[in-house]
Write a protein that holds these residues in place. Sequence first.
Motif, mmCIF file in Angstrom:
data_model
loop_
_atom_site.group_PDB
_atom_site.id
_atom_site.type_symbol
_atom_site.label_atom_id
_atom_site.label_comp_id
_atom_site.label_asym_id
_atom_site.label_seq_id
_atom_site.Cartn_x
_atom_site.Cartn_y
_atom_site.Cartn_z
ATOM 1 N N ALA A 152 0.801 -1.216 0.000
ATOM 2 C CA ALA A 152 0.000 0.000 0.000
ATOM 3 C C ALA A 152 0.840 1.275 0.000
ATOM 4 O O ALA A 152 0.322 2.353 -0.247
ATOM 5 N N MET A 153 2.135 1.172 0.268
ATOM 6 C CA MET A 153 2.969 2.378 0.299
ATOM 7 C C MET A 153 3.193 2.917 -1.108
ATOM 8 O O MET A 153 3.758 2.219 -1.942
ATOM 9 N N PRO A 154 2.803 4.146 -1.381
ATOM 10 C CA PRO A 154 2.979 4.677 -2.743
ATOM 11 C C PRO A 154 4.408 5.169 -2.941
ATOM 12 O O PRO A 154 4.655 6.345 -3.095
ATOM 13 N N ASN A 157 5.892 5.844 -7.093
ATOM 14 C CA ASN A 157 5.300 7.060 -7.654
ATOM 15 C C ASN A 157 5.644 8.284 -6.816
ATOM 16 O O ASN A 157 5.818 9.380 -7.348
ATOM 17 N N ILE A 308 8.673 6.786 4.581
ATOM 18 C CA ILE A 308 7.266 6.439 4.429
ATOM 19 C C ILE A 308 7.025 5.046 5.011
ATOM 20 O O ILE A 308 7.815 4.133 4.817
ATOM 21 N N VAL A 309 5.954 4.941 5.772
ATOM 22 C CA VAL A 309 5.621 3.699 6.475
ATOM 23 C C VAL A 309 4.213 3.276 6.081
ATOM 24 O O VAL A 309 3.308 4.108 6.028
ATOM 25 N N GLY A 310 4.030 1.989 5.803
ATOM 26 C CA GLY A 310 2.681 1.529 5.483
ATOM 27 C C GLY A 310 2.605 0.023 5.487
ATOM 28 O O GLY A 310 3.584 -0.667 5.788
ATOM 29 N N LYS A 311 1.421 -0.466 5.142
ATOM 30 C CA LYS A 311 1.243 -1.912 5.102
ATOM 31 C C LYS A 311 1.886 -2.463 3.846
ATOM 32 O O LYS A 311 1.577 -2.039 2.746
ATOM 33 N N ARG A 316 -6.251 -6.478 0.156
ATOM 34 C CA ARG A 316 -6.976 -5.221 0.018
ATOM 35 C C ARG A 316 -6.000 -4.053 -0.168
ATOM 36 O O ARG A 316 -6.110 -3.301 -1.131
ATOM 37 N N GLU A 317 -5.019 -3.946 0.727
ATOM 38 C CA GLU A 317 -4.103 -2.814 0.717
ATOM 39 C C GLU A 317 -3.342 -2.704 -0.607
ATOM 40 O O GLU A 317 -3.175 -1.615 -1.152
ATOM 41 N N SER A 320 -4.896 -0.772 -3.359
ATOM 42 C CA SER A 320 -4.843 0.687 -3.348
ATOM 43 C C SER A 320 -3.848 1.157 -4.398
ATOM 44 O O SER A 320 -4.109 2.090 -5.164
ATOM 45 N N LEU A 323 -5.117 0.356 -8.036
ATOM 46 C CA LEU A 323 -6.173 1.287 -8.413
ATOM 47 C C LEU A 323 -5.591 2.660 -8.740
ATOM 48 O O LEU A 323 -5.973 3.299 -9.731
ATOM 49 N N SER A 324 -4.664 3.114 -7.913
ATOM 50 C CA SER A 324 -4.065 4.421 -8.152
ATOM 51 C C SER A 324 -3.301 4.444 -9.484
ATOM 52 O O SER A 324 -3.340 5.430 -10.225
#
Lengths: 336, 336
Positions: A152-154, A157, A308-311, A316-317, A320, A323-324
């Motif tokens: 999920a971490m963008p 980009n 940057i920190v994320g799942k 599901r994640e 994201s 989709l983006s």
Amino acid sequence: MRVQLIGFGNIGQGLARVLLEKEKYLEKRHGLKLRVVSISDISGTVVDEEGVDLKRALEVVEREKKIIGYPGEEMSGLEAIKTVDAEVVIEVTPSNIKTGEPGLSHMLAAMKRGKHVVTSNKGPLALEFKKLKETAEKKGVAFRFEASVGGAMPLVNLATEMLSGDEIYAIEGILNGTTNYILSRMTKEESPLELVLREAQELGIAETDPSYDIDGVDTASKLVILANAIMGVDASYRDVKIQGIRKITPEAIKLAKEDGYVIKLVGEVKNSHLEVAPRLVPVNHPLNVDGVLNVALLRADIAGDITIVGKGAGARETNSAILSDVISIWKNGACL
Amino acid sequence: MRVQLIGFGNIGQGLARVLLEKEKYLEKRHGLKLRVVSISDISGTVVDEEGVDLKRALEVVEREKKIIGYPGEEMSGLEAIKTVDAEVVIEVTPSNIKTGEPGLSHMLAAMKRGKHVVTSNKGPLALEFKKLKETAEKKGVAFRFEASVGGAMPLVNLATEMLSGDEIYAIEGILNGTTNYILSRMTKEESPLELVLREAQELGIAETDPSYDIDGVDTASKLVILANAIMGVDASYRDVKIQGIRKITPEAIKLAKEDGYVIKLVGEVKNSHLEVAPRLVPVNHPLNVDGVLNVALLRADIAGDITIVGKGAGARETNSAILSDVISIWKNGACL
């Protein structure tokens, strides 16, 4: 916009669910009406030019464990890419770090037919990034792969589009949630690797064959993608110096802790050198994130350090990011 | 692409330096040749349609403390916006949270003349975001303000462009580096606020009049911008419930520490409610970042929680955001 979905496992099914949930939002916010005109898995392909019924497809795969069995056809994903009309191919088949297949052939075939490619599939990119990138450029199609690194971490980009005035001269990251979970628990409980690994396997956090994660293969694949995509390095998986976490003992972790450090499996690219290894990280350092989280630290020449920190995973994640990427293609397409 | 620079203080001079440094990079990487056709400060405007000599402008302002005194003209920034031909206006005059001026008039005048606006100026956005946004839309120009929140952290564009399939339902952040520095030092040294504040003032980290920072005014301004830009809330600075850090004692910090918490000045927007207040944050929480760093946690409906950490201020770092916004306008312009 017509899309083809190649791969209908965890990520593919997650995408179908997200698309059902976000149908109205996408149209209202972005003016985007997505039609999934085909879904392929290893058993075959469902085609519907009016748009495959996603709810029904999810029911079928839940019941039959494959997409065919419902008005399907004996058509491979590759065949579907070659014959079904669509603007975008979403490639989410299982990743293979030895051959890159079948993803690599899928992506190249799509590009050659003028189809944009969005993927979460690491293998082909870790092996043949340059070839894929150049083919996309030659054919004038988009090649987007945010979902292949850090879920999920963008991250890709972010670095290429949001920090477009900066040069990124180094990247450090914890890019594998499973090893980070194992090391975090070893730190908290002072337990040996085997024990924590077994429990992680029971919880479904680690695979039955854990080597992909704990020997650093997954981290190395992602590091190669970041190095190529963000720093313009021409590297392949074979160029990464890799050391996993098998040799980390509770004693080592305890000693580190006493000095204010934690042990993390860190991937780093700097001066075209790619390395994955366990590293001592100060407790209050931005790279010290717990559990299954992923983190990346970008060293930028104007912005300084951005973390940057994320799942890092999740059906599901990860969608994201897919989709983006799809929305970005839609928006750029509007001005082609 | 011709740009006008309105404001030649820390940020404006920082931009001139970054542009000198990045001239070749911008042309090579993005095909962008930037020409600064005017620079205005409170003393007047330097105009050169062939491109102002940035090196010389920096020398003049270093020597004279103002831009005029070198082939300048007695022309205000507003006048320059109205009369000099350019595609982009970069507005970096000092922020005013009471009236929004002179930035507000500069931005509106630029938009009305069909000029794109890039800014780091919080005041006008915290007071009149909707008006600015709508004017930009009506006039078909870009309105970009990444630099107004979180300095080098690409936060606004991350949320609106990279997480475009997600809805952000809450934002929490430490958006003011000065208060974060003060609280971090109070935590480390168990010293009272007045003492740490005085030292921060001597180091140039805090202003002579520190109320803008420590009473939460700055954090609140930024929170308003995030709420409007990312979550589509129609809020103004006056809608924020604000409590600063003046009442935080070393005893409170010590008690928190014993329970595994730190005290941070957190801005939060959730369900259209905007609040700035000191909050207890668990030590191992992603919001616990030290020193002058900024951090923001975006709660996204598909991606989950995404945290981004970076330098919240700095004449150089902030220009990473300004440059990225300018490049984005250039790239979109290529397909108008």
